[in-house]
Design a protein around this motif. Structure first.
Motif, PDB file in Angstrom:
ATOM      1  N   THR A 181       0.797  -1.103   0.105  1.00  0.00           N
ATOM      2  CA  THR A 181       0.072  -0.140   0.152  1.00  0.00           C
ATOM      3  C   THR A 181       0.916   1.328   0.101  1.00  0.00           C
ATOM      4  OG1 THR A 181      -1.580  -1.174   1.346  1.00  0.00           O
ATOM      5  CG2 THR A 181      -1.709   1.029   1.372  1.00  0.00           C
ATOM      6  N   ALA A 182       1.916   1.265   0.875  1.00  0.00           N
ATOM      7  CA  ALA A 182       2.697   2.572   0.742  1.00  0.00           C
ATOM      8  C   ALA A 182       3.443   2.674  -0.471  1.00  0.00           C
ATOM      9  CB  ALA A 182       3.713   2.312   2.049  1.00  0.00           C
ATOM     10  N   ASN A 183       4.026   1.577  -1.042  1.00  0.00           N
ATOM     11  CA  ASN A 183       4.476   1.760  -2.360  1.00  0.00           C
ATOM     12  C   ASN A 183       3.635   2.186  -3.534  1.00  0.00           C
ATOM     13  OD1 ASN A 183       6.914   1.361  -4.157  1.00  0.00           O
ATOM     14  ND2 ASN A 183       5.468  -0.369  -5.057  1.00  0.00           N
ATOM     15  N   LYS A 184       2.325   1.620  -3.455  1.00  0.00           N
ATOM     16  CA  LYS A 184       1.219   1.824  -4.443  1.00  0.00           C
ATOM     17  C   LYS A 184       1.171   3.360  -4.390  1.00  0.00           C
ATOM     18  CE  LYS A 184      -3.192   0.915  -5.981  1.00  0.00           C
ATOM     19  NZ  LYS A 184      -3.672   2.317  -6.431  1.00  0.00           N
ATOM     20  N   TYR A 185       0.760   4.046  -3.147  1.00  0.00           N
ATOM     21  CA  TYR A 185       0.432   5.526  -2.822  1.00  0.00           C
ATOM     22  C   TYR A 185       1.783   6.071  -3.188  1.00  0.00           C
ATOM     23  CZ  TYR A 185      -3.932   4.537  -1.032  1.00  0.00           C
ATOM     24  OH  TYR A 185      -5.277   3.931  -0.817  1.00  0.00           O
ATOM     25  N   PHE A 186       3.041   5.605  -2.869  1.00  0.00           N
ATOM     26  CA  PHE A 186       4.267   6.729  -3.233  1.00  0.00           C
ATOM     27  C   PHE A 186       4.194   6.771  -4.601  1.00  0.00           C
ATOM     28  CE2 PHE A 186       8.565   6.834  -4.716  1.00  0.00           C
ATOM     29  CZ  PHE A 186       9.049   7.838  -3.845  1.00  0.00           C
TER      30      PHE A 186
ATOM     31  N   LEU B 211       5.934  10.106  -7.148  1.00  0.00           N
ATOM     32  CA  LEU B 211       6.741   9.921  -8.193  1.00  0.00           C
ATOM     33  C   LEU B 211       5.994   9.178  -9.403  1.00  0.00           C
ATOM     34  CD1 LEU B 211       9.613  10.596  -8.871  1.00  0.00           C
ATOM     35  CD2 LEU B 211      10.281   8.580  -8.099  1.00  0.00           C
ATOM     36  N   PRO B 212       4.652   9.901  -9.885  1.00  0.00           N
ATOM     37  CA  PRO B 212       4.034   8.915 -10.810  1.00  0.00           C
ATOM     38  C   PRO B 212       4.935   8.907 -12.181  1.00  0.00           C
ATOM     39  CG  PRO B 212       3.251  11.027 -10.593  1.00  0.00           C
ATOM     40  CD  PRO B 212       4.354  11.009  -9.567  1.00  0.00           C
ATOM     41  N   GLU B 213       5.772   9.571 -12.381  1.00  0.00           N
ATOM     42  CA  GLU B 213       6.436   9.612 -14.076  1.00  0.00           C
ATOM     43  C   GLU B 213       7.481   8.609 -13.902  1.00  0.00           C
ATOM     44  OE1 GLU B 213       8.469  12.709 -11.606  1.00  0.00           O
ATOM     45  OE2 GLU B 213       6.406  12.325 -11.972  1.00  0.00           O
ATOM     46  N   ARG B 214       8.274   8.274 -12.661  1.00  0.00           N
ATOM     47  CA  ARG B 214       9.245   7.033 -12.588  1.00  0.00           C
ATOM     48  C   ARG B 214       8.936   6.272 -11.267  1.00  0.00           C
ATOM     49  NH1 ARG B 214      14.431   8.915 -10.975  1.00  0.00           N
ATOM     50  NH2 ARG B 214      14.584   7.132  -9.499  1.00  0.00           N
ATOM     51  N   PRO B 215       7.871   5.039 -11.633  1.00  0.00           N
ATOM     52  CA  PRO B 215       7.514   4.438 -10.401  1.00  0.00           C
ATOM     53  C   PRO B 215       8.769   3.513  -9.743  1.00  0.00           C
ATOM     54  CG  PRO B 215       6.670   3.526 -12.472  1.00  0.00           C
ATOM     55  CD  PRO B 215       7.399   4.786 -12.865  1.00  0.00           C
TER      56      PRO B 215
ATOM     57  N   GLY C 184      13.882   0.791  -5.891  1.00  0.00           N
ATOM     58  CA  GLY C 184      14.732   1.660  -6.494  1.00  0.00           C
ATOM     59  C   GLY C 184      16.219   1.511  -6.434  1.00  0.00           C
ATOM     60  N   GLU C 185      16.647   0.418  -5.788  1.00  0.00           N
ATOM     61  CA  GLU C 185      18.086   0.107  -5.886  1.00  0.00           C
ATOM     62  C   GLU C 185      18.576  -0.709  -6.780  1.00  0.00           C
ATOM     63  OE1 GLU C 185      20.840   1.849  -4.354  1.00  0.00           O
ATOM     64  OE2 GLU C 185      19.116   3.306  -3.764  1.00  0.00           O
ATOM     65  N   THR C 186      19.667  -0.746  -7.404  1.00  0.00           N
ATOM     66  CA  THR C 186      19.884  -1.816  -8.723  1.00  0.00           C
ATOM     67  C   THR C 186      21.015  -2.515  -8.322  1.00  0.00           C
ATOM     68  OG1 THR C 186      18.674  -0.256 -10.245  1.00  0.00           O
ATOM     69  CG2 THR C 186      20.081  -2.038 -10.986  1.00  0.00           C
ATOM     70  N   LEU C 187      20.907  -3.756  -8.626  1.00  0.00           N
ATOM     71  CA  LEU C 187      22.288  -4.798  -8.570  1.00  0.00           C
ATOM     72  C   LEU C 187      22.210  -5.401  -9.797  1.00  0.00           C
ATOM     73  CD1 LEU C 187      24.514  -6.065  -6.601  1.00  0.00           C
ATOM     74  CD2 LEU C 187      22.598  -7.696  -5.913  1.00  0.00           C
TER      75      LEU C 187
END
Length: 124
Positions: A23-28, A33-37, A57-60
Motif C-alpha cells: 500500500t505504501a509503495n502504491k501510494y508513493f 513519483l508517478p513518472e518514474r514508479p 529503487g536500488e539496482t544490483l
C-alpha cells in the motif's frame, strides 16, 4: 496445536506487513513519483547471463556465468581441503581421542548416583 497457532500468527503478521508495504509503495508511486514508479522487486535479464535486480529503487547487476564459475572453483577448493583434512592422520587421531573421552564421560555420567536416582523415580 501450539505450532499451528504460531504458524497462523506468523502468517498473519507477514500478510499485514506485506499489505502495508504494498500500500505504501502504491501510494508513493501514485502521489510522489508517478513518472518514474519505484518497484518493490523487479528482476530482468540484461545481457546473456547478466541479471539485473531492482529492490525498492536500488539496482544490483549479477553476472551469473562468472558467479557460477567462481562458485565451482570454491567448491573444488573446499572438496580438496576436505579430503586433506579427512585423510590427515593427526586429525583422525584427535577425533578418535575426543570420541573416546566423550564416551568415557558419558558412561561415567550414566553410572552416576543422580542418574540412577532419576531412573528409580521414573520406575516408581
Amino acid at each position: 496445536m501450539r505450532n499451528a497457532l504460531f504458524v497462523v500468527a506468523l502468517s498473519a503478521f507477514f500478510a499485514a506487513v506485506g499489505l502495508g508495504v504494498y500500500t505504501a509503495n502504491k501510494y508513493f508511486n501514485d502521489i510522489v513519483l508517478p513518472e518514474r514508479p519505484v518497484y518493490l522487486f523487479n528482476l530482468t535479464e540484461q545481457e546473456s547471463g547478466v541479471m539485473q535486480i531492482e529492490l525498492l529503487g536500488e539496482t544490483l547487476a549479477a553476472d551469473l556465468p562468472v558467479a557460477k564459475d567462481r562458485a565451482d572453483r570454491c567448491l573444488r577448493v573446499a572438496e580438496q581441503k576436505w579430503q586433506e583434512i579427512k585423510t590427515n592422520p593427526l586429525v583422525n587421531e584427535q577425533a578418535a581421542r575426543v570420541k573416546r573421552v566423550m564416551r568415557e564421560q558419558w558412561n561415567a555420567w550414566m553410572s552416576s548416583d543422580k542418574v540412577r536416582a532419576f531412573y528409580q523415580r521414573i520406575k516408581e
